[in-house]
Write a protein that holds these residues in place. Structure first.
Motif, PDB file in Angstrom:
ATOM      1  N   CYS A 116      -1.429 -41.609  -4.079  1.00  0.00           N
ATOM      2  CA  CYS A 116      -1.602 -43.044  -4.334  1.00  0.00           C
ATOM      3  C   CYS A 116      -0.250 -43.723  -4.400  1.00  0.00           C
ATOM      4  CB  CYS A 116      -2.366 -43.262  -5.641  1.00  0.00           C
ATOM      5  SG  CYS A 116      -1.402 -42.869  -7.110  1.00  0.00           S
TER       6      CYS A 116
ATOM      7  N   CYS B 280       0.324 -35.754  -7.626  1.00  0.00           N
ATOM      8  CA  CYS B 280       1.751 -35.429  -7.516  1.00  0.00           C
ATOM      9  C   CYS B 280       2.309 -34.788  -8.774  1.00  0.00           C
ATOM     10  CB  CYS B 280       2.516 -36.717  -7.236  1.00  0.00           C
ATOM     11  SG  CYS B 280       2.400 -37.832  -8.648  1.00  0.00           S
TER      12      CYS B 280
ATOM     13  N   CYS C 212       5.588 -39.132  -8.985  1.00  0.00           N
ATOM     14  CA  CYS C 212       5.809 -40.408  -8.301  1.00  0.00           C
ATOM     15  C   CYS C 212       6.258 -41.473  -9.276  1.00  0.00           C
ATOM     16  CB  CYS C 212       4.531 -40.873  -7.605  1.00  0.00           C
ATOM     17  SG  CYS C 212       3.216 -41.348  -8.748  1.00  0.00           S
TER      18      CYS C 212
HETATM   19  S1  FES Z   1       0.820 -39.986  -6.246  1.00  0.00           S
HETATM   20 FE1  FES Z   1      -0.857 -40.633  -7.411  1.00  0.00          FE
HETATM   21  S2  FES Z   1      -0.158 -40.347  -9.423  1.00  0.00           S
HETATM   22 FE2  FES Z   1       1.542 -39.826  -8.251  1.00  0.00          FE
END
Ligand code: FES
Ligand code: FES
Lengths: 150, 772
Positions: A38, A46, A58
């Motif tokens: 996302c 992630c 992220c």
């Molecule tokens: S990519 Fe979705 S929470 Fe980090």
């Protein structure tokens, strides 16, 4: 900027831009298990461990992590395999995209909580979304994994 | 049975949990160009000019492609067999943009930062047009969303773009108006469903490169690699023999990866630049610029006699396909064809309607497509009717629903985009499913509701459902089995494992027939250069269609093995007994092991590679059936619904892999609950999607997920591989109706538009209390 990180207990020196997130630093360095789901820190795919605690990679800037210990699933292969064994028995793995982060979060939970109940497990893992399984089979598998003291 | 219907861990589960490379984005070359797409800020506009001079000057920008760079060659991205039952109404890029998020142009640059920077330097001038944002006003609107002359249908699907109609359809059996006039009780209701988002965890991803033979290699998170190859060839006028599509592991699809997404753009960049390229959708793009479930309005009239005999069903559906017509007709038809036969004893039935274009994100395939919308309407209507009849909804269903060895004339009339196929229900355990579900939920003690305290009411609700198992006479699956030295096999399938576990269950089927263990049957899917053709993962076809192909291939391989063993043992085929490991010559002690035989074929005598390929096209599509029962707690003060328990009893024939089958059902149930209660889709008045991330678009989390009780009926479908029917979609169909019926049973409020948010429930409750 130079940042020293201990990734899976190995000292790594990264030259990063000020705005670089840990997710990209790790992925660029071929920690391929760390994946993006996302753009708003809301899926948990992630997730890595920072000093043993699950954190969406992220959401943290690499430069703020000087000297920190980072764990990816590459660093807990044995535990991940064990958890995967119980997932396999329950059919709790489908597309698997959520699973490396799941293994890390479950591993952290195991170290943090003694004998968690189903409700505590759900609460601990709530940030790890999964669209495939309906969750219940995962929870059964996790309970079996936690019972396994081998 | 040794391999089938026994607990078997999925073949890829361990590796994926341990973080092995597997998904499309794990195979991007280090030197790949990164592609970013400039997307429309307007719901409907004509591009007047594009000024990309500044962007072009930026170091690291390799190419910028817009509509000016392509021939006008309409195609459909739907990802269906050919010719497609979807209009060819899409261009790679067009001078029109038709929804907020539609593609204007793409930039390919050496890295993401440069690509983003380039996008920000590009100036596009638009002539903003009047959008059509209300699908009930789309037909004959003055704004014509597809005015371009080149677009067309491949065969008649009722395509009338000048009226904003993407497809239309009409069928009837008997004279429904006459029957309804004679019915003692009639109800007429309208239901609305929302543009649910697939929300698979892996965003759409593709990467492309030329290989050492100068062929275009496309890694894609797709459900339909062979269709992708064909469509790219057609859209870019590029020789199909020079295209290879590889589908690695896919992080969930649910129909959202049946259609083409970034594949054409990435291919175009690589063809243009000669360089590898990668395109990964942001989550916002997945929400705004991929596909959604078709929102629908379903007007349904049902009539019965006082004794509870259902006589007539009349259904008009208006479906919103958004800006492009991917799956416009097929999804719409399934709202009838996989719903109405549930009540097969009616005198007359009519199903008709229109699929209209609007300036919304295009709709496409989504697990249970059409069926979930139709089921919500019909199974809600049945409860409404029972209420008016004063009849128990369970008894009513038991009296009127489909039974084993019965049929419905609808099967012959309605297919998916074409005529259907007549078939008998050789297996239909719906009776058992209902009976068992009543026990599991403890219906008799809970129906209709019980007050827990002054503001919590506990209630139950249920619905029945059916699906299909592939599209007969259209969907083809095929499989190749190859014998290796030491007696293990490769199983090559075009069938597309997208996380549902098809590699595993197909290996189980082959292992069962060849009497070997699953670890000696190495499955591989899918690669258009290496694996035989398969239509792909959609329409609940894999277990039944691809599974039958695998079974056929395994049978042929078994025959060949026995032939070769007979050669080795100098006897007739008929004299050979085989148990999976050893070939015995009857009435003798002579034998040869599979290991010895395979080594002999490789290195010593009768040398050859044993490899067989078989294909299968269904002549029927045996429906799986299920009954779903919900227990909820409804808070009359807050309007909040908490689902305590969801019991599913499913007839999908023999479960090839009982745990993975359960996973299919439970995953689908929770998606259905999302559609019923949480997954609200909100647009601004200007047509921009607000619910475009996991914060604003709420898929069920662990906390909302109820206790799931999932059981399978004993059932053995004669036409299925080892008795199996398909199970990928059926689970999603019942939750909306079952939950809405439970809400009604709790508080007398009938929610007819999804999702049933607390606000809607409270508003209706207040209205009701006011009226009293
Ligand atoms: S990519 Fe979705 S929470 Fe980090
Ligand atoms: S298994 Fe697919 S998202 Fe969890």
């Amino acid at each position: 900027m130079l940042v020293n990180l201990y990734v899976n207990n190995v000292l790594k020196k990264y030259h990063v831009q000020a705005g670089e997130f840990l997710l990209d630093t790790l992925r660029n360095d071929n920690y391929i298990s760390v994946r993006r789901g996302c753009d708003s820190t809301s899926c948990g795919v992630c997730t890595v461990l920072i000093e043993g605690k699950p954190v969406p990679s992220c959401s943290v800037l690499t430069i703020r992590l000087e000297g920190k210990h980072i764990t990816t699933v590459e660093g807990i292969q044995e535990e991940a395999e064990k958890l995967a064994h119980y997932f396999g028995l329950e059919g709790a793995d489908q597309c698997g995209f959520c699973n490396p982060s799941m293994a890390l979060t479950v591993y952290a939970m195991k170290n943090e909580l003694k004998n968690p109940t189903l409700e505590t497990i759900k609460a601990y893992l709530v940030g790890n979304l999964c669209r495939c399984t309906g969750y219940q089979a995962q929870h059964i598998a996790i309970l079996h994994y936690l019972e396994d003291r081998s | 049975m040794k391999s089938v219907n026994v607990i078997t861990p999925s073949v890829d589960g361990k590796g994926l949990m341990m973080g092995k490379a597997g998904y499309t984005n794990d195979y991007v070359l280090k030197n790949a160009l990164i592609i970013k797409v400039l997307r429309s800020p307007h719901p409907f506009a004509k591009i007047v000019s594009i000024d990309d001079e500044e962007a072009k000057k930026l170091t690291g920008v390799e190419c910028i492609l817009s509509h000016k760079d392509f021939d006008r060659r309409p195609f459909t991205r739907a990802g269906q067999g050919y010719p497609e039952p979807s209009p060819h109404d899409k261009f790679v890029f067009d001078e029109y943009v038709r929804y907020v998020g539609d593609e204007v142009l793409c930039v390919a640059a050496i890295d993401e930062v440069t690509a983003e920077k380039a996008l920000s330097l590009i100036k596009v001038e638009y002539e903003v047009l009047e959008p059509v944002l209300d699908f009930e006003k789309a037909m004959n609107n003055v704004s014509v969303i597809h005015p371009e002359p080149e677009i067309h249908e491949m065969f008649p699907i009722g395509f009338e773009p000048k009226k904003n109609i993407s497809a239309s359809y009409h069928m009837h059996i008997g004279n429904v108006e006459d029957t309804l006039k004679k019915c003692e009780v009639v109800i007429k209701e309208s239901f609305y469903t929302q543009a649910q988002a697939h929300s698979m965890m892996e965003p759409h991803a593709v990467n492309t490169q030329f290989d050492y033979q100068n062929r275009l290699i496309i890694y894609s998170a797709t459900q339909t690699p062979f269709h992708v190859r064909r469509i790219i060839s057609q859209a870019l006028n590029y020789p199909i023999s020079k295209i290879r599509v590889i589908k690695p592991r896919v992080g969930g699809g649910f129909g959202g990866k049946q259609a083409i997404h970034g594949e054409i753009i990435a291919s175009a960049v690589t063809i243009k630049t000669g360089k590898p390229a990668a395109l990964v959708y942001t989550r916002k793009e997945v929400f705004e610029s991929s596909y959604t479930r078709h929102p629908m309005r379903l007007d349904i009239t049902v009539g019965a006699d006082k004794d509870g005999t259902l006589k007539a069903i009349d259904c008009y559906v208006l479906s919103d396909t958004g800006a492009y017509g991917e799956h416009a007709l097929t999804v719409f038809m399934v709202a009838g064809s996989k719903v109405l036969p549930l009540y097969n004893k009616v005198d007359s039935v009519r199903f008709h309607g229109h699929v209209v274009y609007t300036n919304h994100t295009p709709a496409g395939a989504f697990r249970g497509y059409g069926a979930i919308q139709g089921n919500f309407a019909l199974e809600s209507a049945v409860d409404i009717l029972c209420n008016k009849l004063g009849m128990d909804p369970i008894l009513f269903r038991q009296k009127n629903m489909m039974k084993e060895n019965e049929t419905s004339p609808i099967f012959a009339i309605m297919g998916e985009g074409t005529e259907g196929t007549a078939m008998m229900m050789e297996t239909c355990k719906l009776d058992y499913c209902v009976k068992r579900g009543l026990e599991l939920i403890d219906w008799n003690n809970k129906y209709p509701s019980k007050k827990i305290n002054d503001h919590i009411v506990r209630s139950v609700g249920m619905a029945i459902a059916m699906q299909g198992s592939g599209i007969p006479y259209i969907d083809m699956g095929s499989a190749t089995i190859k014998l290796n030295d030491d007696g293990f096999y490769n199983l090559l399938v075009g069938a597309t494992d997208i996380g549902q576990g098809s590699d595993t269950i197909l290996a189980q089927i082959a292992a069962e027939e060849l009497m070997t263990s699953v670890d000696k049957m190495i499955p591989y899917s899918s690669d258009t250069d290496l694996t035989p053709f398969d239509t792909g993962a959609y329409a609940s076809s894999t277990t039944f269609v691809s599974g039958n192909a695998v079974l056929k291939a395994a049978k042929t391989m078994k025959n060949k093995l026995i032939e070769e063993a007979a050669n080795a043992l100098n006897c007739a085929k008929e004299e050979i007994g085989f148990d999976g490991e050893i070939f015995n010559k009857v009435n003798s002690t002579e034998s040869i092991t599979l290991k010895e035989l395979s080594n002999r074929l490789y290195y010593n005598s009768d040398q050859k590679q044993l490899m067989v390929t078989e294909s299968y096209v269904g002549h029927k599509s045996p429906p799986p059936f299920m009954a779903g029962f919900a227990e909820i707690d409804l808070d009359t003060e807050t309007g909040e619904v908490k689902v305590n328990k969801y019991c599913s009893v499913v007839d999908c024939g023999v479960t090839i892999n009982p745990k993975l089958a359960k996973g299919q059902v439970e995953g689908a149930i929770v998606q259905g609950l999302g559609m019923a209660l949480y997954e609200d889709v909100v647009y601004t008045a200007k047509g921009k999607l607000i619910t475009n991330d996991f914060m604003s678009y709420r898929i069920p989390s662990r906390m909302e997920t109820p206790e799931l009780i999932t059981e399978f009926a004993e059932s053995n479908e004669p036409s299925g591989p080892f008795g199996a029917k398909s199970v990928g979609e059926i689970g999603i169909d019942t939750p909306p109706a079952a939950i809405m019926n439970a809400i009604y049973n709790a508080c007398g409020v009938r929610i007819k538009s999804l999702p049933a948010t607390p606000e809607k429930i409270l508003m209706e409750l207040r209205r009701k209390n006011h009226e009293q």
